[in-house]
Design a protein around this motif. Structure first.
Motif, PDB file in Angstrom:
ATOM      1  N   ARG A  72       0.818  -1.208   0.000  1.00 31.66           N
ATOM      2  CA  ARG A  72       0.000   0.000   0.000  1.00 31.66           C
ATOM      3  C   ARG A  72       0.858   1.267   0.000  1.00 31.66           C
ATOM      4  O   ARG A  72       0.486   2.272  -0.572  1.00 31.66           O
ATOM      5  CB  ARG A  72      -0.931  -0.002   1.220  1.00 31.66           C
ATOM      6  CG  ARG A  72      -1.781  -1.255   1.335  1.00 31.66           C
ATOM      7  CD  ARG A  72      -2.684  -1.445   0.131  1.00 31.66           C
ATOM      8  NE  ARG A  72      -3.520  -2.618   0.297  1.00 31.66           N
ATOM      9  CZ  ARG A  72      -3.512  -3.675  -0.487  1.00 31.66           C
ATOM     10  NH1 ARG A  72      -2.673  -3.738  -1.496  1.00 31.66           N
ATOM     11  NH2 ARG A  72      -4.314  -4.687  -0.271  1.00 31.66           N
ATOM     12  N   GLU A 119      -8.954   4.714  -1.985  1.00 31.13           N
ATOM     13  CA  GLU A 119      -9.209   4.852  -0.547  1.00 31.13           C
ATOM     14  C   GLU A 119      -9.851   6.198  -0.235  1.00 31.13           C
ATOM     15  O   GLU A 119     -10.722   6.295   0.651  1.00 31.13           O
ATOM     16  CB  GLU A 119      -7.900   4.721   0.243  1.00 31.13           C
ATOM     17  CG  GLU A 119      -7.455   3.305   0.483  1.00 31.13           C
ATOM     18  CD  GLU A 119      -6.332   3.222   1.501  1.00 31.13           C
ATOM     19  OE1 GLU A 119      -6.306   2.253   2.281  1.00 31.13           O
ATOM     20  OE2 GLU A 119      -5.471   4.132   1.517  1.00 31.13           O
ATOM     21  N   HIS A 151     -13.047   6.934   2.196  1.00 30.63           N
ATOM     22  CA  HIS A 151     -12.957   7.763   3.409  1.00 30.63           C
ATOM     23  C   HIS A 151     -13.947   8.929   3.344  1.00 30.63           C
ATOM     24  O   HIS A 151     -14.513   9.330   4.376  1.00 30.63           O
ATOM     25  CB  HIS A 151     -11.533   8.298   3.572  1.00 30.63           C
ATOM     26  CG  HIS A 151     -10.539   7.258   3.982  1.00 30.63           C
ATOM     27  ND1 HIS A 151     -10.783   6.323   4.968  1.00 30.63           N
ATOM     28  CD2 HIS A 151      -9.268   6.993   3.534  1.00 30.63           C
ATOM     29  CE1 HIS A 151      -9.728   5.540   5.122  1.00 30.63           C
ATOM     30  NE2 HIS A 151      -8.799   5.922   4.267  1.00 30.63           N
ATOM     31  N   LYS A 183      -6.715   3.921   9.689  1.00 29.45           N
ATOM     32  CA  LYS A 183      -6.631   4.520   8.360  1.00 29.45           C
ATOM     33  C   LYS A 183      -7.378   5.848   8.313  1.00 29.45           C
ATOM     34  O   LYS A 183      -6.925   6.818   7.695  1.00 29.45           O
ATOM     35  CB  LYS A 183      -7.200   3.557   7.315  1.00 29.45           C
ATOM     36  CG  LYS A 183      -6.304   2.378   6.990  1.00 29.45           C
ATOM     37  CD  LYS A 183      -6.967   1.462   5.981  1.00 29.45           C
ATOM     38  CE  LYS A 183      -5.995   0.407   5.478  1.00 29.45           C
ATOM     39  NZ  LYS A 183      -4.974   0.964   4.582  1.00 29.45           N
ATOM     40  N   TRP A 243      -6.209   9.794   7.434  1.00 27.67           N
ATOM     41  CA  TRP A 243      -6.925  10.547   6.398  1.00 27.67           C
ATOM     42  C   TRP A 243      -7.353  11.917   6.928  1.00 27.67           C
ATOM     43  O   TRP A 243      -7.174  12.941   6.266  1.00 27.67           O
ATOM     44  CB  TRP A 243      -8.140   9.754   5.933  1.00 27.67           C
ATOM     45  CG  TRP A 243      -9.163  10.561   5.197  1.00 27.67           C
ATOM     46  CD1 TRP A 243     -10.318  11.082   5.694  1.00 27.67           C
ATOM     47  CD2 TRP A 243      -9.119  10.952   3.820  1.00 27.67           C
ATOM     48  NE1 TRP A 243     -10.993  11.778   4.725  1.00 27.67           N
ATOM     49  CE2 TRP A 243     -10.271  11.716   3.567  1.00 27.67           C
ATOM     50  CE3 TRP A 243      -8.210  10.742   2.781  1.00 27.67           C
ATOM     51  CZ2 TRP A 243     -10.553  12.260   2.320  1.00 27.67           C
ATOM     52  CZ3 TRP A 243      -8.489  11.287   1.539  1.00 27.67           C
ATOM     53  CH2 TRP A 243      -9.648  12.032   1.318  1.00 27.67           C
TER      54      TRP A 243
END
Length: 615
Positions: A405, A448, A452, A550, A554
């Motif tokens: 990632r 992603e 998010h 995660k 963000w």
């Protein structure tokens, strides 16, 4: 111009089949109009099978940075061509086009058109929904209301932002030669893309009908959300005369009849904005149901039934649908995300990032009904495309889920940040890049980002509706939802069960349903029983700690994007490397009192240790 009713003997005689329908029964056409493409689909109403479709791209113009516009005449010509070609496709398939009993219109919302009603000529190019040229207008409005971006929200349900039609009209009146004069003379007419197309279809200058529906009117900042009429206070606030505005109608009724062409005399029986049409097409018609449409932008709509909820956490209050002139108005809370598919397209086209393929892009378009019969709703019998453009600049290569990632975070705030912050000066950023960062990792980060941003919307929704049952299922649609990888990621990063109906055009399906209701060809129960496609189900594979970790990273990145313009040109900037020790700034920032107190504590501790025999 001669209007013909649905029962017109002339229309049925022309069919040449003795007044009887073909084996497919009654048909309904749906015309979708956006600022990047137009398409026409023709459905068999008995099971929502797509018999034919035609799609053609539009040239999106960007004469200056941040400007997104399209030629309204090009939109009209392309829409007309799509309609005529779809009808021609029916003839090739030996299906009588006179089996078409109605046409529905579905459109991209907020894109703003001003035209001269006496000549039929646009006064300027249409301004797209994500255009940012109106930032100066937004800034002046916010200055007038002392920075209160929700100043008008209690009336129209919307926050002051670039994307809504009122600020685009205001900009045209102030900056485009001839527009203000046309408005003063009573020649100007305003509409979103639905109004423009319906006006042209019904005769234009000679007999055009100037209407819109409640879902599109709700996105202008000029409609009273509770009463569903143009609000004179809002018109005065923006200095826009109400005489240029179209008549507001429901989403499901006969507005007028097609004036010319192969479908002359056919009624136009539905009109919805694309996001609300998708909500209807995916049968999210009850309170507490939510859908998410992932295309160029991304929108999450939460059905609140007949209750208007005024959000305190960045969501918009809007109309979901009104099925018939006497039907109840249903409302929704909406989260708007400016860039989803467009950010993927930017990475592929501008930065030339091409991830390796892992699965066919359209693998989601195959499936069976629960009884094992093939799903024919998904593949048209005869579809045609003009000037095909791969979605979002890609070549049908989705992102693979394998590989490291890399810790990259990508915030695609290209034209500001919409829900939940509504900061029009925010700008996109990318974090965590090293010499080892790969195109694959950047593309993964862009996917992603989509997930998010959905979580931000859902968290706002939970805060605005604390007494409502917790949302546990989300229905998704749109072009980008055809990537299984992305839908699975959406489930993982939001902790939700995600359902994806096996149709690539949920908005057109909703417009078809509304037209069927208006002409009494369909009922809600019939549609639910015969026309709802099967679904793919995605369950989360992450635990809450993985998701939360995660999401915290963000949020830190988003905070930096939101404060991108917080430092003015006049602020002093001290550079490291100007001849002084870089650590001196840190040392000088430590208060002397902290040093004194800590030294005193150490002395005391040393004395105590000495007394206790540790010395």
């Amino acid at each position: 111009m001669v209007f013909r009713s649905l029962a017109s003997p002339t229309l049925h005689t022309m069919s040449g089949n003795g007044g009887h329908r073909s084996k497919f029964g009654s048909l309904i056409g749906v015309l979708y109009v956006g600022h990047t493409c137009c398409k026409c689909l023709i459905y068999a109403t008995r099971n929502a099978e797509v018999l034919t479709c035609h799609e053609s791209s539009l040239e999106c113009l960007s004469p200056q940075s941040g400007w997104v516009e399209v030629d309204p005449l090009a939109v009209w010509e392309t829409a007309r061509m799509c309609l005529e070609t779809a009808v021609q496709n029916l003839i090739i398939l030996d299906i009588n086009p006179h089996d078409i009993v109605a046409v529905g219109v579905c459109n991209q919302r907020e894109t703003t058109v001003l035209w001269d009603r006496t000549t039929g000529e646009p006064l300027c190019n249409a301004i797209g929904w994500c255009d940012t040229r109106t930032s100066s207008v937004v800034g002046s409005i916010l200055q007038r209301v002392r920075g209160k971006k929700n100043y008008l929200k209690s009336v129209c349900g919307l926050t002051v932002s670039n994307c809504f039609s009122a600020v685009k009209i205001r900009w045209m009146m102030e900056n485009v030669a001839g527009v203000q004069q046309a408005v003063d003379d009573g020649r100007a007419a305003f509409g979103t893309l639905d109004s423009w197309i319906i006006w042209m279809l019904t005769g234009g200058v000679e007999a055009g009908i100037h209407v819109t529906d409640v879902t599109n009117a709700a996105r202008t900042m000029l409609m009273n959300l509770e009463r569903c009429v143009w609000d004179e206070r809002l018109c005065r606030f923006f200095r826009i005369p109400s005489k240029i505005l179209p008549e507001i109608r429901s989403c499901s009724e006969v507005y007028g009849y097609i004036n010319d062409g192969p479908l002359s005399g056919i009624p136009i029986a539905s009109c919805l904005g694309d996001q609300q049409a998708a909500l209807l097409g995916q049968m999210c018609i009850n309170a507490g149901q939510a859908n998410c449409t992932i295309d160029e932008g991304m929108f999450v709509l939460f059905n609140t039934a007949q209750e208007i909820i005024d959000s305190d956490h960045g969501l918009l209050s809007t109309v979901a649908f009104q099925l018939g002139p006497r039907g109840a108005v249903y409302y929704a809370l909406e989260g708007a995300i400016a860039h989803a598919g467009s950010s993927i397209g930017w990475l592929r086209q501008t930065l030339a990032l091409e991830p390796a393929p892992s699965e066919p892009m359209n693998s989601s378009l195959t499936g069976l009904f629960p009884d094992g019969t093939p799903n024919t709703q998904l593949v048209a019998s005869f579809c045609s495309v003009s000037s095909p453009v791969p979605p979002y600049g890609g070549d049908s290569k989705p992102l693979t889920s394998s590989g490291p990632r890399g810790g990259v975070i990508f915030v695609p705030a290209f034209s500001g940040y919409y829900t939940p912050y509504w900061r029009y000066k925010a700008r996109g950023m990318m974090f965590g890049i090293t010499l080892q960062t790969t195109p694959q990792q950047i593309m993964y980060a862009a996917h992603e980002a989509i997930c998010h941003q959905v979580r931000e919307v859902l968290e706002s929704l939970a805060k605005d509706c604390p007494t409502w049952p917790r949302l546990t299922k989300l229905t998704v649609g749109g072009d980008l939802s055809e990537q299984r990888f992305l839908v699975q990621m959406l489930s993982d990063l939001n902790g939700l069960l995600v359902e994806r109906p096996q149709t690539s055009t949920p908005a057109c399906l909703g417009a078809m349903l509304a037209a069927g209701l208006a002409t009494e060809i369909l009922s809600i129960d019939q549609f639910r029983q015969n026309c709802v496609p099967p679904v793919d189900v995605f369950n989360t594979a992450y635990n809450s700690s993985q998701r939360d970790m995660k999401f915290r990273r963000w949020k830190m990145a988003v905070d930096r994007c939101l404060n991108f313009d917080s430092v003015s040109d006049s602020d002093p900037v001290k550079l490291i490397g100007d001849g002084r020790d870089p650590d001196s700034f840190v040392r000088c920032s430590i208060p002397g009192s902290v040093f004194i107190v800590s030294s005193f504590v150490l002395v005391v501790v040393a004395q105590l240790m000495k007394q206790n025999g540790f010395a």
